[in-house]
Design an enzyme around this catalytic site. Structure first.
Site, PDB file in Angstrom:
ATOM      1  CD  GLU A 100      -3.421   0.866   2.260  1.00 15.22           C
ATOM      2  OE1 GLU A 100      -3.649   2.305   2.902  1.00 15.22           O
ATOM      3  OE2 GLU A 100      -3.190  -0.405   2.925  1.00 15.22           O
ATOM      4  CG  ASP A 102      -1.599   4.624   2.678  1.00 11.31           C
ATOM      5  OD1 ASP A 102      -1.706   4.648   1.612  1.00 11.31           O
ATOM      6  OD2 ASP A 102      -1.460   3.940   3.625  1.00 11.31           O
ATOM      7  CD  GLU A 104      -3.089   8.074   5.830  1.00 11.55           C
ATOM      8  OE1 GLU A 104      -3.710   6.855   6.050  1.00 11.55           O
ATOM      9  OE2 GLU A 104      -2.252   8.215   6.241  1.00 11.55           O
ATOM     10  CB  THR A 118       4.058   9.931   2.395  1.00  4.60           C
ATOM     11  OG1 THR A 118       5.125  10.089   2.899  1.00  4.60           O
ATOM     12  CG2 THR A 118       2.827  10.945   1.574  1.00  4.60           C
ATOM     13  NE  ARG A 128       8.743   0.007   4.849  1.00  3.86           N
ATOM     14  CZ  ARG A 128       8.487  -1.314   5.638  1.00  3.86           C
ATOM     15  NH1 ARG A 128       7.022  -1.699   5.147  1.00  3.86           N
ATOM     16  NH2 ARG A 128       9.147  -2.199   5.292  1.00  3.86           N
ATOM     17  CD1 TRP A 192      -6.703   8.186  13.494  1.00  7.08           C
ATOM     18  CD2 TRP A 192      -4.590   9.444  12.851  1.00  7.08           C
ATOM     19  NE1 TRP A 192      -6.698   8.186  12.602  1.00  7.08           N
ATOM     20  CE2 TRP A 192      -5.767   8.822  11.815  1.00  7.08           C
ATOM     21  CE3 TRP A 192      -4.023  10.055  11.969  1.00  7.08           C
ATOM     22  CZ2 TRP A 192      -5.491   8.884  10.317  1.00  7.08           C
ATOM     23  CZ3 TRP A 192      -3.230  10.142  10.739  1.00  7.08           C
ATOM     24  CH2 TRP A 192      -4.139   8.987  10.424  1.00  7.08           C
ATOM     25  N   GLY A 196      -2.113  14.820  17.084  1.00  8.93           N
ATOM     26  CA  GLY A 196      -2.585  13.264  18.069  1.00  8.93           C
ATOM     27  C   GLY A 196      -4.014  13.493  18.795  1.00  8.93           C
ATOM     28  NE  ARG A 277       6.299   5.131  15.448  1.00 11.69           N
ATOM     29  CZ  ARG A 277       5.732   4.723  14.112  1.00 11.69           C
ATOM     30  NH1 ARG A 277       5.819   6.357  13.692  1.00 11.69           N
ATOM     31  NH2 ARG A 277       5.346   4.147  13.879  1.00 11.69           N
TER      32      ARG A 277
END
Length: 290
Positions: A100, A102, A104, A118, A128, A192, A196, A277
């Site tokens: 996929e 993206d 967004e 992205t 990612r 979100w 956030g 992360r």
């Protein structure tokens, strides 16, 4: 059928340039269909609008799948207070191990900039994300958002300016061997999407409307497993596709300079720089340019 040339999907008529140089015209709904909430998909002349209210969002999907090529949507995003909303334009294959790509578009309060996120999923694994603001107001007029995909790279572009590149490298996961559809949608993501999740959707400003002027697809259409083999280059029949030319294996010098400028001036988040992360750097983030 392998498609070469330029496929412009206008919302009233679509001109399809086939490899045989035969030109045909089809209506939008012959190549696309509502994927959900068809009553929130509105035609106004040559424009298509997706509407989000407190009952539902909406989306559409291509009826065909494609392997390599380029897709572009000309979009005007939700005006005014769009906090909590997300408009997505993306390519995706099917199943839990899907690929996929993206775009967004994350809404914001009036006067605050949209953020463009992205993301890339490979074999069902995403995480990612990159986020950036834009150098223009995406609600004031139509702008083009493109995904270029070939055997060497995935490139996200805004008004033909590259904003992200994901390269094929040894030891790095890369999407291949899965035909992908083209999709777009609008939905509520106020848990979100804006700051956030701290800023919620203000339903007094509904409906929230994203407008599309046209969508273009120039790719290798896959209807069968044999099409997939041909499109992916595993048969001798695959030839003549512009995205397979050696020059398309990497950005031009000018495009590389554009990417550097975008990242220096508009990038606000990059998963490759998020040590919290990812204490261990993902393999694609090592020795990466741009």
């Amino acid at each position: 059928m392998a498609i070469s040339g330029h496929l412009k999907l206008l919302f009233v008529f679509i001109t399809l340039a086939l490899s045989s140089n035969v030109i045909s015209s089809k209506k939008f709904d012959e190549l696309f269909q509502s994927s959900w909430a068809s009553d929130h998909l509105i035609y106004e002349g040559e424009l298509l609008k997706l509407k989000l209210d407190n009952y539902s969002g909406a989306g559409f999907a291509s009826k065909s799948k494609y392997m390599y090529g380029k897709t572009t949507a000309h979009i005007k995003l939700v005006e005014g207070d769009s906090a909590g909303t997300v408009t997505a334009f993306y390519m995706s294959s099917d199943g839990p191990s899907h690929h996929e790509f993206d775009f967004e578009f994350l809404g914001n309060t009036t006067g605050e900039p949209y953020l463009v996120q992205t993301n890339i999923y490979i074999d069902g694994v995403g995480n990612r994300e990159q986020r950036m603001d834009l150098w223009f107001d995406p609600t004031a007029d139509f702008h083009s958002y493109s995904i270029l995909y070939n055997q060497r790279q995935v490139v996200f572009m805004v008004d033909e300016t590259p904003i992200r590149v994901y390269k094929q490298r040894d030891g790095v996961p890369f999407p291949k061997d899965q035909a992908m559809g083209v999709y777009s949608s609008i939905w509520n993501a106020d848990d979100w999407a804006t700051q956030g999740g701290r800023v919620k959707t203000d339903w007094s400003h509904a409906p929230f409307v994203t407008t599309y002027r046209e969508v273009e697809i120039d790719g290798c259409e896959c209807a069968t497993s044999e099409d997939l083999k041909r499109c992916s280059g595993s048969t001798v029949e695959k030839k003549g596709n512009w995205w397979d030319e050696p020059v398309m294996a990497e950005l031009s010098v000018h495009q590389s300079h554009q990417l550097i400028w975008v990242r220096a001036n508009h990038l606000v988040y990059d998963y490759c720089a998020d040590g919290g992360r990812f204490p261990v750097l993902p393999p694609e983030c090592k020795r990466r340019r741009g």
